[in-house]
Every structure is written in C-alpha cells, then in structure tokens.
Design an enzyme around this catalytic site. Structure first.
Site, PDB file in Angstrom:
ATOM      1  CB  SER A  47      -0.879   0.028   1.243  1.00  0.00           C
ATOM      2  OG  SER A  47      -1.219  -1.263   1.644  1.00  0.00           O
ATOM      3  CB  THR A  50       6.199   4.216  -3.220  1.00  0.00           C
ATOM      4  OG1 THR A  50       6.476   5.350  -2.399  1.00  0.00           O
ATOM      5  CG2 THR A  50       7.416   3.884  -4.060  1.00  0.00           C
ATOM      6  N   GLY A 129       2.104   4.040   7.799  1.00  0.00           N
ATOM      7  CA  GLY A 129       1.686   5.432   7.577  1.00  0.00           C
ATOM      8  C   GLY A 129       0.289   5.488   6.973  1.00  0.00           C
ATOM      9  N   GLY A 130      -0.067   4.440   6.237  1.00  0.00           N
ATOM     10  CA  GLY A 130      -1.402   4.381   5.633  1.00  0.00           C
ATOM     11  C   GLY A 130      -2.327   3.453   6.411  1.00  0.00           C
ATOM     12  CD  GLU A 136       1.389  -1.933   4.436  1.00  0.00           C
ATOM     13  OE1 GLU A 136       1.050  -1.054   3.639  1.00  0.00           O
ATOM     14  OE2 GLU A 136       2.040  -1.682   5.461  1.00  0.00           O
TER      15      GLU A 136
HETATM   16  C1  5RP Z   1       1.005   1.922   4.502  1.00  0.00           C
HETATM   17  C2  5RP Z   1       2.480   1.790   4.375  1.00  0.00           C
HETATM   18  C3  5RP Z   1       3.122   2.428   3.192  1.00  0.00           C
HETATM   19  O1  5RP Z   1       3.834   1.471   2.478  1.00  0.00           O
HETATM   20  C4  5RP Z   1       4.045   3.506   3.703  1.00  0.00           C
HETATM   21  O2  5RP Z   1       3.271   4.427   4.469  1.00  0.00           O
HETATM   22  C5  5RP Z   1       4.754   4.237   2.547  1.00  0.00           C
HETATM   23  O3  5RP Z   1       3.841   5.013   1.836  1.00  0.00           O
HETATM   24  P1  5RP Z   1       4.304   5.981   0.657  1.00  0.00           P
HETATM   25  O4  5RP Z   1       4.798   5.109  -0.458  1.00  0.00           O
HETATM   26  O5  5RP Z   1       3.058   6.739   0.312  1.00  0.00           O
HETATM   27  O6  5RP Z   1       5.381   6.884   1.203  1.00  0.00           O
HETATM   28  O7  5RP Z   1       3.144   1.186   5.174  1.00  0.00           O
HETATM   29  O8  5RP Z   1       0.524   1.323   5.678  1.00  0.00           O
END
Ligand code: 5RP
Length: 277
Positions: A47, A50, A129-130, A136
């Site tokens: 998720s 990126t 972060g998400g 995951e």
């Molecule tokens: C979500 C995650 C994402 O992989 C992590 O937050 C990185 O996000 P981005 O690619 O938007 O920086 O762990 O739970």
C-alpha cells in the site's frame, strides 16, 4: 479590447514534489525490473503512494506474462490499484486455499513489493503510515522475498529519526489500555490516530480497528543491543517490537524486521535477505 484579456496564469513549478514523484517512479520501475521474474505466479502488492508505480510498471509488461500471475493486495487501496490495472486480484485467504498441501514457512507468494515510511541500515522498516500494516505484514510473512520500494527520503540511521511514532493497530475495546502500556514502555504521548482533517473520531482500519502512533526515542539497530536502556525508553528495533506485540489488544506493530538471523521474524521475511531498491 486588450484590457479584457487576462494574462495567462503561470503554472507553478513544484520542483521538490516533482523530484519526489520521479524518485518514487524510478524505485517502482527498478523493483519490478530487478525482482519480478516472468516465472512468478503469486505476487503481493503493498500500500501507499509509491506502490502505484510498481503496479504501473507491472501493467506495462507483456500481457502474456502478467496474465499468468495473481496479485494479492494488502488492503482496499491496493486491491483497487490492481483492478484498475486490469490485473488479477487474489484475496489473502483465497491465496492460501489455492495450495492444498502444507507449504513450508507459509511461503505462498513468490515475492511481495511494498513501501516504507523509514528504513534503517539493517533494512528494518517503519510501516503503517497508511494504517495498512497488519495486512502488509501478513502478505510479507507469506512471501519468499520482501522487496521494500523506498525513495531517498526514507533512508535513516535509526528508525524514528524523522517519523512521528510506531504505528500500532489496536482492537478498539483495548485502545486506552494499550496506550497506557505504551507509556510504561517509555513512549512519549502515544496518541490515537484521528480521521481526515475536519472529521471527528479516530480512523478505522480495513480490519475495523484503531491505530495508535507511539513516539519513542530513535530505535537502536539490533546490532547496538549493548546500548539498550528501557528505563530511558531506549530500545533496539526487535526488542521493542516484540514487547509491543505482546500487549493484549495489539493486532500488529508497524515495525518490519530486516535481519536474517534464525529467529521467528526471519521466517517472516521468507528466509531471504530483504532487499531495498
Ligand atoms: C502503509 C504503508 C506504506 O507502504 C508507507 O506508508 C509508505 O507510503 P508511501 O509510499 O506513500 O510513502 O506502510 O501502511
């Protein structure tokens, strides 16, 4: 009449934002080029912002290659990405049912690609972060290889150098009890993650739970165990992650261990050294 014509508004040049997007795209493309074999049949898709470049690169591969693959998402966002790219989605629980024999180390997936919020020199990661880190971690644990797709901003000497706190998914009934346990472990002001700006209440994950973000001093590398001092909130990555995971009410901790020793987490990374691109 010239006065009636408005001059064109110059488009602002967002150099920093453009650079970051270019770095994310480069990391996504490189990950697929280097780590997706055409022989693979089961691929995990993580998720974040990126990972969309990983899916974009996969969608550009010849159709006869991708048509033989099934893609396992780590939540609703990545499921939508896979679908939009017209690739085949396979839910985690359905993945397991495709194998009728016992699979050593639960390594159902050939590889999984996922982003990270921070990565240290031992390739330990902060994720979540998400708020998707439970699924995951499940997908990472089910994979022979975990490919962390991270741009230059994510590299830090120690986890929690730039990131606010460790994301922890918590069953709602236990949220306050877990928050108090985190204080006892030395977290400075653990807080329940709230919803979108302007919306009251805490966020709810794809699994119906809350997320607590727990700030700690930067985490020592596992190789720096001699400097650990829990009375000052100074922990190594693995020691703190396993202490938090042991609190009743915690579903999952957003710390992914990068080490390759014989311990339990090594199995989680498929027994292979995790790679970073
Ligand atoms: C979500 C995650 C994402 O992989 C992590 O937050 C990185 O996000 P981005 O690619 O938007 O920086 O762990 O739970």
């Amino acid at each position: 009449t010239d006065n009636l014509v408005e001059p064109p508004v110059p488009t602002p040049v967002n150099t920093a934002g453009d650079l970051v997007e270019a770095a994310k795209r480069a990391a996504g493309r490189r990950a697929v080029e280097d780590y997706l074999s055409p022989e693979f049949r089961y691929v995990g898709i993580g998720s974040g912002s990126t990972i969309k470049y990983v899916v974009e690169a996969i969608a550009d591969l010849p159709r006869d290659v991708t048509a033989k693959m099934k893609f396992v998402p780590t939540g609703s966002q990545s499921r939508a990405l896979i679908r939009e790219a017209k690739l085949t989605v396979l839910a985690i629980d359905d993945l397991v049912l495709e194998f009728n024999e016992r699979v050593p180390g639960q390594q159902y997936l050939d590889v999984c690609f996922d982003g990270a919020d921070e990565v240290d020199p031992e390739l330990n990661c902060i994720k979540g972060g998400g708020a998707c880190h439970y699924q995951e971690k499940l997908v990472a644990k089910f994979s022979k290889q975990f490919v962390c797709v991270a741009d230059y901003r994510k590299e830090v000497p120690n986890l929690l150098t730039s990131w606010v706190g460790i994301p922890i998914e918590v069953q709602p009934l236990a949220t306050e009890a877990v928050r108090r346990e985190l204080l006892l472990l030395g977290s400075k002001k653990p807080f329940v993650r709230s919803g979108l700006p302007g919306k009251a209440g805490s966020i709810v994950t794809d699994n119906g739970n809350n997320v607590i973000d727990a700030p700690f001093p930067p985490l020592l590398l596992n190789s720096q165990a001699d400097q650990m001092d829990p009375s000052k909130g100074l922990w190594t990555v693995d020691a703190l992650a396993s202490r938090i995971k042991a609190i009743t009410g915690v579903l999952e901790v957003g710390v992914f261990s990068g080490h390759t020793g014989p311990e339990a987490l090594q199995k989680g990374m498929g027994g292979e050294k995790p790679v970073k691109v």
